[in-house]
Every structure is written in structure tokens, then in C-alpha cells.
Design a protein around this motif. Sequence first.
Motif, PDB file in Angstrom:
ATOM      1  N   GLY A   3       0.763  -1.388   0.021  1.00  0.00           N
ATOM      2  CA  GLY A   3      -0.064  -0.009  -0.101  1.00  0.00           C
ATOM      3  C   GLY A   3       0.716   1.595   0.160  1.00  0.00           C
ATOM      4  O   GLY A   3       1.517   1.600   0.900  1.00  0.00           O
ATOM      5  N   PHE A   5       0.707   5.520  -0.918  1.00  0.00           N
ATOM      6  CA  PHE A   5      -0.820   6.751  -1.386  1.00  0.00           C
ATOM      7  C   PHE A   5      -0.349   7.581  -3.082  1.00  0.00           C
ATOM      8  O   PHE A   5       0.487   7.367  -3.155  1.00  0.00           O
ATOM      9  N   GLU A   6      -1.516   7.895  -3.126  1.00  0.00           N
ATOM     10  CA  GLU A   6      -2.222   8.279  -4.152  1.00  0.00           C
ATOM     11  C   GLU A   6      -3.070   9.151  -4.495  1.00  0.00           C
ATOM     12  O   GLU A   6      -3.254   9.370  -3.596  1.00  0.00           O
ATOM     13  N   ALA A  16      -5.212   5.557  -0.855  1.00  0.00           N
ATOM     14  CA  ALA A  16      -4.704   3.819  -0.163  1.00  0.00           C
ATOM     15  C   ALA A  16      -4.641   3.072  -0.260  1.00  0.00           C
ATOM     16  O   ALA A  16      -6.677   3.300   0.459  1.00  0.00           O
ATOM     17  N   LEU A 192       5.233   4.899   2.365  1.00  0.00           N
ATOM     18  CA  LEU A 192       3.656   5.460   3.189  1.00  0.00           C
ATOM     19  C   LEU A 192       4.302   6.667   3.279  1.00  0.00           C
ATOM     20  O   LEU A 192       3.505   7.811   2.766  1.00  0.00           O
TER      21      LEU A 192
END
Length: 200
Positions: A3, A5-6, A16, A192
Motif C-alpha cells: 500500500g 498513497f496516490e 491508499a 507511505l
Amino acid sequence: MGGVFEPLKGADGATAELDGIEVSILRSLAVQLLELIGPGEPEPAPDADPLAVLFASDGPTEPPSDPALARLFPDAYGGPGAGPGDDPEELRTRSSEFRRFTENDLRTRKREDALAVVRSLDALAPAGDGAAELELTGELRLRWLGALNDLRLTIAARLDITEDDESAVLFRLPDDDPRKPMVMAYLWLGGLQETLIETL
């Protein structure tokens, strides 16, 4: 663990996809951070004079003895940034006074950041495949960023990791090294953190 973040499509935020194990690990680490930081000071009365509250502050004056807390709440003066002509006793006195007036507020902020992570994870609804979509907007992104940084600092202190270790040692640990699971968590939290910064 994958995982990251976008940017959140159609909104100013970050997203995420986290599977159940990732949610469980993040929540467990955030709860442990809350326990490490401690319960905090009672809130002043709503009608209290803010200036009186500030000057009545009786926060700690000595650095924490726990290495992880010492990394989270370092001395404001002295340390590696001290100049050769600085008087160590004067720096200790200045650090002590600064700590007395600021550490309780800093602990409160770090506690609130970690609580925001726990509450965000508790509010997730898993999708059919067991994954959940975490969406962070507004101040929540900064809360998460602060908590991720604090988690990495804590793990680094527990593993005695320095900046020099990151590239040279961490990626080459054998699988049977007892530090490996925490090192993997440390590196994942770094991913992350980095991808969340990119969305800001």
C-alpha cells in the motif's frame, strides 16, 4: 506490503488501498505509539487565561530516558548542531526551559496524530477482496504524515538505526535476522510517508 498513497481523483487529498494485514499493522503500531507517548495533561478550563496557562506550565525539564522518546522529544539546543564555542551548561539550561514550556503541547499533538490514524483505520469498510480504500483529505493528511514520521523515529530508535544504515544495511539483512520484520515495517512506513508527501 504494497500500500502506497496516490493523489485522490477529483479532490485535494490522498488515497491508499490497504489489505487487512496492513490495516492491522498500522493500527497496532499507532496504538503502541499512543502508549509510549502517554495519557497527557488534563485540558485547562475553557475560561482559563491562555497566558496564565502557559506560564503555569510545569512540563518536564529533563530529556526522556527512553531512547525512542528521546528521539521523539529531542533537546532544542546542543547536540550535533552545537558549535565549538557553545557553553554546554548554558545549552542544557536553555533546552530545559524550552522543554518545560513546549513538551506537553508537543506530546498532545503527537497523541492527536496517532489517534487520527487509529480512528481513520477503524472507520474503514473492507471491500469484497478484503482490501479497504483509505482516503485522507484536509488536515487528516498532515495528521497521518506526523504519525508516520513518529512511527519511523520510534522504530529507528528501537533498532538503533541511523541515516547511514538505511541504504547500506537494511536492505541486506538475512531473513533469519530477528530485526527483519521491524526493518520491513520501517521501510514500508517510509514508502507511505514519501508517497503521502508527494500528494501534498
